[in-house]
Design an enzyme around this catalytic site. Structure first.
Site, PDB file in Angstrom:
ATOM      1  N   ASP A  31      42.510  36.183  33.387  1.00  0.00           N
ATOM      2  CA  ASP A  31      41.961  37.517  33.147  1.00  0.00           C
ATOM      3  C   ASP A  31      40.859  37.434  32.097  1.00  0.00           C
ATOM      4  O   ASP A  31      41.006  36.742  31.086  1.00  0.00           O
ATOM      5  CB  ASP A  31      43.051  38.463  32.630  1.00  0.00           C
ATOM      6  CG  ASP A  31      44.094  38.788  33.689  1.00  0.00           C
ATOM      7  OD1 ASP A  31      43.838  38.532  34.878  1.00  0.00           O
ATOM      8  OD2 ASP A  31      45.153  39.309  33.310  1.00  0.00           O
ATOM      9  N   HIS A 108      39.542  44.838  33.503  1.00  0.00           N
ATOM     10  CA  HIS A 108      39.440  43.381  33.337  1.00  0.00           C
ATOM     11  C   HIS A 108      39.132  42.770  34.692  1.00  0.00           C
ATOM     12  O   HIS A 108      39.334  43.395  35.727  1.00  0.00           O
ATOM     13  CB  HIS A 108      40.726  42.785  32.764  1.00  0.00           C
ATOM     14  CG  HIS A 108      41.889  42.717  33.721  1.00  0.00           C
ATOM     15  ND1 HIS A 108      42.614  43.832  34.107  1.00  0.00           N
ATOM     16  CD2 HIS A 108      42.458  41.676  34.376  1.00  0.00           C
ATOM     17  CE1 HIS A 108      43.575  43.461  34.948  1.00  0.00           C
ATOM     18  NE2 HIS A 108      43.501  42.156  35.134  1.00  0.00           N
ATOM     19  N   HIS A 110      40.389  39.863  37.137  1.00  0.00           N
ATOM     20  CA  HIS A 110      41.404  38.863  37.463  1.00  0.00           C
ATOM     21  C   HIS A 110      40.746  37.888  38.434  1.00  0.00           C
ATOM     22  O   HIS A 110      40.320  38.281  39.518  1.00  0.00           O
ATOM     23  CB  HIS A 110      42.628  39.542  38.099  1.00  0.00           C
ATOM     24  CG  HIS A 110      43.663  38.579  38.583  1.00  0.00           C
ATOM     25  ND1 HIS A 110      44.696  38.137  37.789  1.00  0.00           N
ATOM     26  CD2 HIS A 110      43.820  37.965  39.778  1.00  0.00           C
ATOM     27  CE1 HIS A 110      45.452  37.284  38.492  1.00  0.00           C
ATOM     28  NE2 HIS A 110      44.935  37.170  39.695  1.00  0.00           N
TER      29      HIS A 110
HETATM   30 ZN    ZN Z   1      45.416  38.793  36.099  1.00  0.00          ZN
END
Ligand code: ZN
Length: 131
Positions: A31, A108, A110
């Site tokens: 992340d 975020h 990933h």
């Molecule tokens: Zn993640």
């Protein structure tokens, strides 16, 4: 790198407590912190978009890119998607904007790498990114 400039890793590949219920969980990607609807997410190499999914669960809005044979990169929780399925893209091409769609607690990226099966992340992306 999937994000230009200085990167902040907020979670590594490997076992960790599930962010929602705290139970042990295998985190199959890395992340990176980013700014919702603003930060461009870019392809880490030349390739072809082989899956575009718009979803409110799981990976949320996500893009899968096929590179050389048997190597894929996966970008999840995007705010918006900038590519079409089947499109050939270059290293650095924008695949979408940073978001928090799907199973996510905040904006975020990933990021996953697959080497065998495009539907199952099986390796730590860090060495592929030079981290
Ligand atoms: Zn993640």
């Amino acid at each position: 790198m999937p994000i230009a400039g200085a990167l902040t890793q907020t979670s590594d590949y490997g076992m960790r407590p599930d962010p929602f219920d705290g139970t042990p969980d295998m985190h199959r990607g890395i992340d990176f912190a980013c700014t919702n609807a603003v930060t461009p997410i870019q392809s880490v190499d030349n390739g072809q978009v082989v899956e575009v999914e718009r979803s409110n669960s799981g990976y949320g809005n996500n893009v899968l890119v096929k590179h050389e044979e048997g190597l894929y990169s996966h970008y999840a929780h995007l705010y918006t998607i900038s590519v079409q399925n089947g499109e050939m893209i270059q290293k650095g091409s924008e695949v979408g904007k940073c978001g928090s769609t799907g199973n996510s607690t905040g904006p975020h990226l990933h990021f996953e790498v697959m080497t065998k099966n495009q539907y199952r992340s099986d390796v730590d992306p860090a060495p592929y990114l030079g981290l």
